[in-house]
Design an enzyme around this catalytic site. Structure first.
Site, mmCIF file in Angstrom:
data_model
loop_
_atom_site.group_PDB
_atom_site.id
_atom_site.type_symbol
_atom_site.label_atom_id
_atom_site.label_comp_id
_atom_site.label_asym_id
_atom_site.label_seq_id
_atom_site.Cartn_x
_atom_site.Cartn_y
_atom_site.Cartn_z
ATOM 1 N N PRO A 135 5.029 104.383 18.096
ATOM 2 C CA PRO A 135 5.236 102.934 17.956
ATOM 3 C C PRO A 135 5.536 102.277 19.295
ATOM 4 O O PRO A 135 6.238 102.838 20.128
ATOM 5 C CB PRO A 135 6.474 102.845 17.051
ATOM 6 C CG PRO A 135 7.259 104.082 17.399
ATOM 7 C CD PRO A 135 6.222 105.147 17.677
ATOM 8 N N GLY A 136 4.984 101.098 19.509
ATOM 9 C CA GLY A 136 5.292 100.336 20.714
ATOM 10 C C GLY A 136 5.822 98.967 20.327
ATOM 11 O O GLY A 136 7.020 98.684 20.390
ATOM 12 N N ARG A 137 4.890 98.138 19.865
ATOM 13 C CA ARG A 137 5.217 96.751 19.537
ATOM 14 C C ARG A 137 6.387 96.616 18.556
ATOM 15 O O ARG A 137 7.251 95.764 18.722
ATOM 16 C CB ARG A 137 3.973 96.105 18.905
ATOM 17 C CG ARG A 137 4.045 94.608 18.761
ATOM 18 C CD ARG A 137 2.821 94.110 17.968
ATOM 19 N NE ARG A 137 1.559 94.553 18.507
ATOM 20 C CZ ARG A 137 0.889 93.921 19.478
ATOM 21 N NH1 ARG A 137 1.339 92.794 19.962
ATOM 22 N NH2 ARG A 137 -0.256 94.396 19.927
ATOM 23 N N TYR B 228 -5.684 86.905 23.639
ATOM 24 C CA TYR B 228 -5.962 87.143 22.220
ATOM 25 C C TYR B 228 -5.800 85.886 21.362
ATOM 26 O O TYR B 228 -5.892 85.968 20.145
ATOM 27 C CB TYR B 228 -4.982 88.172 21.628
ATOM 28 C CG TYR B 228 -4.731 89.432 22.402
ATOM 29 C CD1 TYR B 228 -5.751 90.358 22.655
ATOM 30 C CD2 TYR B 228 -3.438 89.750 22.827
ATOM 31 C CE1 TYR B 228 -5.482 91.537 23.323
ATOM 32 C CE2 TYR B 228 -3.160 90.939 23.492
ATOM 33 C CZ TYR B 228 -4.197 91.820 23.739
ATOM 34 O OH TYR B 228 -3.919 92.989 24.394
ATOM 35 N N CYS C 215 -4.683 77.827 37.780
ATOM 36 C CA CYS C 215 -5.926 77.076 37.814
ATOM 37 C C CYS C 215 -6.980 77.693 36.901
ATOM 38 O O CYS C 215 -7.971 78.267 37.368
ATOM 39 C CB CYS C 215 -6.440 76.998 39.250
ATOM 40 S SG CYS C 215 -5.219 76.235 40.302
ATOM 41 N N GLU C 216 -6.730 77.650 35.616
ATOM 42 C CA GLU C 216 -7.658 78.124 34.579
ATOM 43 C C GLU C 216 -7.339 77.291 33.342
ATOM 44 O O GLU C 216 -6.162 77.171 32.981
ATOM 45 C CB GLU C 216 -7.365 79.590 34.179
ATOM 46 C CG GLU C 216 -7.441 80.615 35.265
ATOM 47 C CD GLU C 216 -8.797 81.295 35.367
ATOM 48 O OE1 GLU C 216 -9.633 81.114 34.471
ATOM 49 O OE2 GLU C 216 -8.994 81.997 36.372
HETATM 50 C C1 LIG Z 1 -1.050 101.095 22.516
HETATM 51 C C2 LIG Z 1 -0.969 102.399 21.835
HETATM 52 C C3 LIG Z 1 0.078 102.673 20.938
HETATM 53 C C4 LIG Z 1 1.118 101.649 20.561
HETATM 54 O O1 LIG Z 1 0.599 100.650 19.745
HETATM 55 P P1 LIG Z 1 1.569 99.560 19.100
HETATM 56 O O2 LIG Z 1 0.666 98.679 18.363
HETATM 57 O O3 LIG Z 1 2.283 98.870 20.218
HETATM 58 O O4 LIG Z 1 2.522 100.286 18.209
HETATM 59 C C5 LIG Z 1 0.156 103.932 20.404
HETATM 60 N N1 LIG Z 1 -0.763 104.893 20.702
HETATM 61 C C6 LIG Z 1 -1.782 104.648 21.537
HETATM 62 C C7 LIG Z 1 -2.749 105.742 21.832
HETATM 63 C C8 LIG Z 1 -1.926 103.413 22.132
HETATM 64 O O5 LIG Z 1 -2.959 103.191 22.948
#
Ligand SMILES: *Cc1c(COP(=O)(O)O)cnc(C)c1O
Length: 412
Positions: free
Chosen positions: A274-276, A316, A342-343
């Site tokens: 998980p990241g986001r 996005y 400047c975009e």
């Molecule tokens: C970006 C990425 C994540 C994390 O994705 P989230 O949507 O931020 O949870 C996990 N695994 C891989 C391989 C990624 O490229």
């Protein structure tokens, strides 16, 4: 418990006034809440308590060393996608056996560094990459643990730029080619196929695509067993979405329960990336209104943050909720919130209803903790923002604001 809250009309980050922070550190300013980071990590990780599992934070979402250190202290492993992220993860004190390495184009030097560090495994995305890893591992005299990133061809129903698990995407191997890749891997001297991996996209707001992908992976797992390949790790990637606006993504607990139900009893260690969902709502970005102007069709708020600081709206068309740092309670107006670059694509919000705002006032952009600072650049020779971590009443400068000297340091 929310850690970005108004007190008497002033926004606070945990116990610290955001007005004070902008006075001391300037704008644009990223502010992360330590308590929120910890709470999000625990909520996600504990959702899988019923399974043998490892939660690897996706470094690219927020790669500040202090953030990584804080999550490592909570027990997080890391999912990296470059040699640079490997460097950061190790520097932050993450145990190498908790690092998985994803990404479609790993360079030879990056593979060598990861083998030297002794990471848990490579998520391999092509046969050509497998051959390269075998070769590099052979030269080092080690065995590389690998899994293949399987592209299950499911539609995650998210923005096309962050959909990764459909047949048309560049990522991973389709199921048929994956089978051949495992057969090949099993025969290579310096490779040990230990896992299966998938990551189907980002900002998913429903569980169904995850379950669909998991079903395909589990079928495939049985097929591999049939040819004597014993998989130990099942890496399900990241991708769980967050509420930016009106989205209602599943809670991590619900997500964990739904996946766990399918995985219970299998002799697999589950890896999550998980990241986001950990970082997104643990951070805000604060910007100052430099000027206001109106023409017959638009009211503009020209702010000191731009697409180089937060590119998600430009890239996005993403939505970030915006509020005042100090509430004035004026009648609402409809604004385009734009930066100095400047975009024409340089905007943070379009046609946004906000309370009336005056020059010199400060705005907060919510949900900026993931893919915010990490996607920032020096376009228009703009120094990258300062990053702060607020932990209760303590303020940590996690990254100093860049100077002009920093920007030109490597130039002749
Ligand atoms: C970006 C990425 C994540 C994390 O994705 P989230 O949507 O931020 O949870 C996990 N695994 C891989 C391989 C990624 O490229």
């Amino acid at each position: 418990m929310h850690h970005f809250e108004y007190r008497d009309g002033v926004l606070f980050a945990e116990e610290v006034s955001v007005t004070k922070l902008t006075e001391n550190y300037g704008t644009p300013l990223y502010i992360y809440s330590a308590a929120t980071f910890r709470r999000h990590f625990k909520a996600f990780d504990s959702a899988f308590d019923g399974l043998d599992h490892l939660t690897c934070f996706s470094v690219k979402a927020n790669s500040n060393l202090s953030v990584l250190r804080m999550l490592a202290e909570e027990g997080a492993g890391m999912d990296i996608v470059s040699g640079g992220e490997l460097y950061r993860a190790l520097k932050a004190g993450v145990a190498p056996e908790k690092i998985v390495y994803s990404g479609v184009g790993k360079r030879e030097s990056e593979i060598r560094d990861a083998l030297s560090a002794g990471i848990l495994m490579f998520n391999v995305e092509s046969v050509a990459e497998l051959i390269k890893i075998d070769e590099v591992a052979g030269l080092k005299g080690v065995k590389a643990q690998v899994s293949f990133r399987i592209n299950p061809d499911v539609d995650p129903q998210t923005h096309p730029y962050i959909s990764t698990g459909m047949a048309k995407n560049k990522f991973g191997l389709d199921i048929e080619n994956s089978f051949k890749a495992y057969e090949m891997a099993a025969k290579l001297d310096n490779i040990e196929p230990v896992g299966m991996d998938c990551h189907i996209g980002s900002q998913l707001t429903s569980i169904e695509p995850f379950l669909e992908a998991l079903d395909k992976l589990l079928d495939f797992y049985e097929k591999l067993k049939g040819i004597g390949i014993k998989i130990k790790y099942l890496d399900l990637g990241g991708g769980l979405g967050i509420p930016y606006d009106e989205e209602q993504p599943p809670h991590p607990t619900e997500f964990g329960q739904a996946l766990s139900a399918k995985l219970k009893g299998l002799p697999l260690k589950v890896i999550l990336e998980p990241g986001r969902v950990i970082a997104g709502n643990a951070g805000i970005m604060v910007t100052k209104v430099l000027y206001t102007k109106s023409n017959p069709t638009k009211n503009f708020l020209i702010v000191d943050a731009a697409m180089n600081d937060l590119v998600r709206p430009s890239l996005y068309g993403s939505y970030h909720r915006i509020g005042e740092v100090e509430e004035h309670g004026r009648a609402p107006m409809v604004y385009d919130v734009v930066g100095p670059i400047c975009e024409s694509g340089d905007f943070l919000a379009r046609d946004r209803e906000l309370p009336g705002i005056k020059q010199g006032e400060r705005l907060v952009l919510y949900s900026a903790g993931a893919y915010g600072f990490t996607m920032s650049s020096n376009y228009n020779t703009r120094p990258r923002a300062c990053e702060l971590i607020v932990d209760d009443d303590k303020v940590i400068v996690a990254r100093k604001r860049e100077t002009y000297e920093d920007i030109v340091a490597n130039e002749l």
